[in-house]
Design a protein around this motif. Structure first.
Motif, short mmCIF file in Angstrom:
data_model
loop_
_atom_site.label_atom_id
_atom_site.label_comp_id
_atom_site.label_asym_id
_atom_site.label_seq_id
_atom_site.Cartn_x
_atom_site.Cartn_y
_atom_site.Cartn_z
N ALA A 75 15.20 -21.10 24.47
CA ALA A 75 15.86 -21.37 23.18
C ALA A 75 17.13 -22.18 23.41
CB ALA A 75 16.17 -20.06 22.46
N LYS A 76 17.85 -21.88 24.49
CA LYS A 76 19.05 -22.64 24.86
C LYS A 76 18.67 -24.09 25.20
CE LYS A 76 22.69 -19.87 27.02
NZ LYS A 76 23.90 -20.56 26.62
N ILE A 77 17.57 -24.22 25.97
CA ILE A 77 17.12 -25.56 26.36
C ILE A 77 16.81 -26.39 25.11
CG2 ILE A 77 15.32 -26.84 27.61
CD1 ILE A 77 15.12 -24.46 29.57
N LEU A 78 16.20 -25.73 24.12
CA LEU A 78 15.81 -26.44 22.89
C LEU A 78 17.02 -27.01 22.15
CD1 LEU A 78 13.02 -24.10 21.44
CD2 LEU A 78 12.72 -26.40 22.35
N ARG A 79 18.20 -26.39 22.35
CA ARG A 79 19.41 -26.85 21.64
C ARG A 79 20.25 -27.81 22.47
NH1 ARG A 79 19.82 -21.21 20.72
NH2 ARG A 79 21.52 -21.05 22.20
N CYS A 80 19.77 -28.16 23.68
CA CYS A 80 20.62 -28.89 24.62
C CYS A 80 20.98 -30.30 24.16
CB CYS A 80 19.93 -28.97 25.99
SG CYS A 80 20.91 -29.88 27.18
N THR A 81 22.27 -30.64 24.36
CA THR A 81 22.72 -32.03 24.11
C THR A 81 23.54 -32.51 25.30
OG1 THR A 81 24.68 -31.19 22.96
CG2 THR A 81 22.78 -31.80 21.59
N ARG A 82 23.18 -32.05 26.52
CA ARG A 82 23.99 -32.38 27.69
C ARG A 82 23.92 -33.84 28.13
NH1 ARG A 82 22.42 -27.72 31.99
NH2 ARG A 82 23.33 -25.95 30.90
N CYS A 83 22.85 -34.54 27.78
CA CYS A 83 22.76 -35.93 28.23
C CYS A 83 22.21 -36.80 27.10
CB CYS A 83 21.90 -36.06 29.50
SG CYS A 83 20.13 -36.06 29.18
N GLY A 84 22.21 -38.10 27.36
CA GLY A 84 21.83 -39.08 26.35
C GLY A 84 20.39 -38.95 25.86
N LEU A 85 19.52 -38.29 26.64
CA LEU A 85 18.12 -38.18 26.22
C LEU A 85 18.01 -37.37 24.92
CD1 LEU A 85 16.29 -37.54 29.63
CD2 LEU A 85 16.68 -39.70 28.43
N ALA A 86 19.04 -36.57 24.64
CA ALA A 86 19.03 -35.77 23.40
C ALA A 86 19.01 -36.67 22.16
CB ALA A 86 20.26 -34.86 23.36
N ARG A 87 19.53 -37.90 22.31
CA ARG A 87 19.62 -38.79 21.14
C ARG A 87 18.29 -39.47 20.82
NH1 ARG A 87 24.07 -41.63 23.61
NH2 ARG A 87 25.53 -39.93 23.94
N THR A 88 17.42 -39.60 21.82
CA THR A 88 16.18 -40.37 21.58
C THR A 88 14.93 -39.50 21.53
OG1 THR A 88 16.17 -40.83 23.95
CG2 THR A 88 17.04 -42.56 22.53
N ARG A 89 15.06 -38.24 21.88
CA ARG A 89 13.87 -37.37 21.91
C ARG A 89 13.41 -37.01 20.50
NH1 ARG A 89 17.74 -32.44 23.53
NH2 ARG A 89 18.21 -31.71 21.43
N ASN A 90 12.13 -36.70 20.38
CA ASN A 90 11.63 -36.07 19.15
C ASN A 90 11.63 -34.56 19.31
OD1 ASN A 90 10.81 -38.23 17.25
ND2 ASN A 90 9.69 -38.91 19.04
N ASN A 91 11.20 -34.09 20.46
CA ASN A 91 11.19 -32.65 20.74
C ASN A 91 11.64 -32.41 22.17
OD1 ASN A 91 9.88 -31.14 18.43
ND2 ASN A 91 8.41 -32.80 18.76
#
Ligand code: URA
Length: 253
Positions: A75-91
């Motif tokens: 659940a923590k991993i699902l909320r992660c915004t530690r790196c730039g990939l968080a901006r382009t991912r769908n899931n």
């Protein structure tokens, strides 16, 4: 550093830059996503501490997982915004499989299909991976867990950058600590290099055994490589047979 502190520094720099230039630079267009730096920190996350890994990991210190269950960690991993990939991912793709698996399979990172479904290895490479695992009596529904070095899709399926791998690695370390697999199978160069902290030639070293915190680890060819080059299927099959012999021996003890 905390996310709020980063945001304050960013805002100060932005204001100073606009004042100096008399206008807001393009680079400041759009707000970045800020994240806390030390959300999770596990022994073994640095190269230096990995050298002491055997000592650190020989017990099962509860604070290494900070008391998290696999579901809580994911659940923590699902909320992660530690790196730039968080901006382009769908899931986010934390992983899937059974909670105390015989084998943890580690890939590189989600591709298009995995990003759309939030599940690992569900595209063409995943179909082949499932067949390879089935050939040695393994499957994600009964005795395996499947995870990746990075949990979000790198754009255009490029290799994950070192900083993206570093940002994500403590999640994988925590997963391994909770899952306690008997063996680890690394699919391709990126996975084995990150797990061992060594430079590895997959052509020369596929099928060799390494160790991660006392757990036997073998690298073999990534299924995508097998889809590109049929000739690699034979050596990959030899690797899998060797892997199974070692797993059977561990289970027999
Ligand atoms: N390739 C990977 O390395 N991981 C996946 O989950 C899918 C394809």
């Amino acid at each position: 550093m905390k996310a709020e502190d980063k945001k304050i520094i960013y805002t100060l720099l932005k204001t100073a830059d606009a004042y100096e230039c008399g206008y807001t630079r393009e680079k400041f267009a759009g707000e970045p996503v800020f994240a806390n730096d030390t959300e999770l920190s596990f022994p073994g996350s640095t190269r230096e501490s990995r050298q002491n890994r055997d000592v650190e990991m020989s017990g099962s210190s509860p604070n290494m997982t900070q008391g998290l269950s696999l579901d809580e960690l994911n659940a923590k991993i699902l909320r992660c915004t530690r790196c730039g990939l968080a901006r382009t991912r769908n899931n986010v793709v934390p992983g899937m499989g059974v909670e105390h698996p015989d084998v943890l399979v580690i890939g590189e990172g989600p591709g298009h299909d995995e990003d759309m479904q939030g599940l690992p290895f569900v595209g063409k490479a995943g179909v082949l991976l499932d067949r390879m695992l089935a050939a040695i009596g393994l499957d994600r529904k009964s005795n395996c867990y499947i995870a990746n070095i990075v949990k979000c899709r790198p754009p255009e399926n490029r290799n994950p950058m070192p900083d993206e791998q570093a940002a994500c690695f403590s999640f994988l370390e925590a997963q391994i600590h909770i899952l306690k697999p008997k063996m680890i199978l690394c699919m391709g160069k990126i996975a084995i290099e990150k797990i061992t902290g060594q430079n590895i030639s997959i052509n020369a070293q596929h099928g060799e055994f390494f160790e991660y915190n006392g757990i036997p680890v073998m690298p073999t060819y990534h299924p995508s490589a097998l889809l590109r080059n049929e000739e690699l299927k034979r050596p990959a099959w030899e690797d899998l047979k060797k892997f199974k012999r070692r797993l059977d021996a561990i289970k027999a003890n």
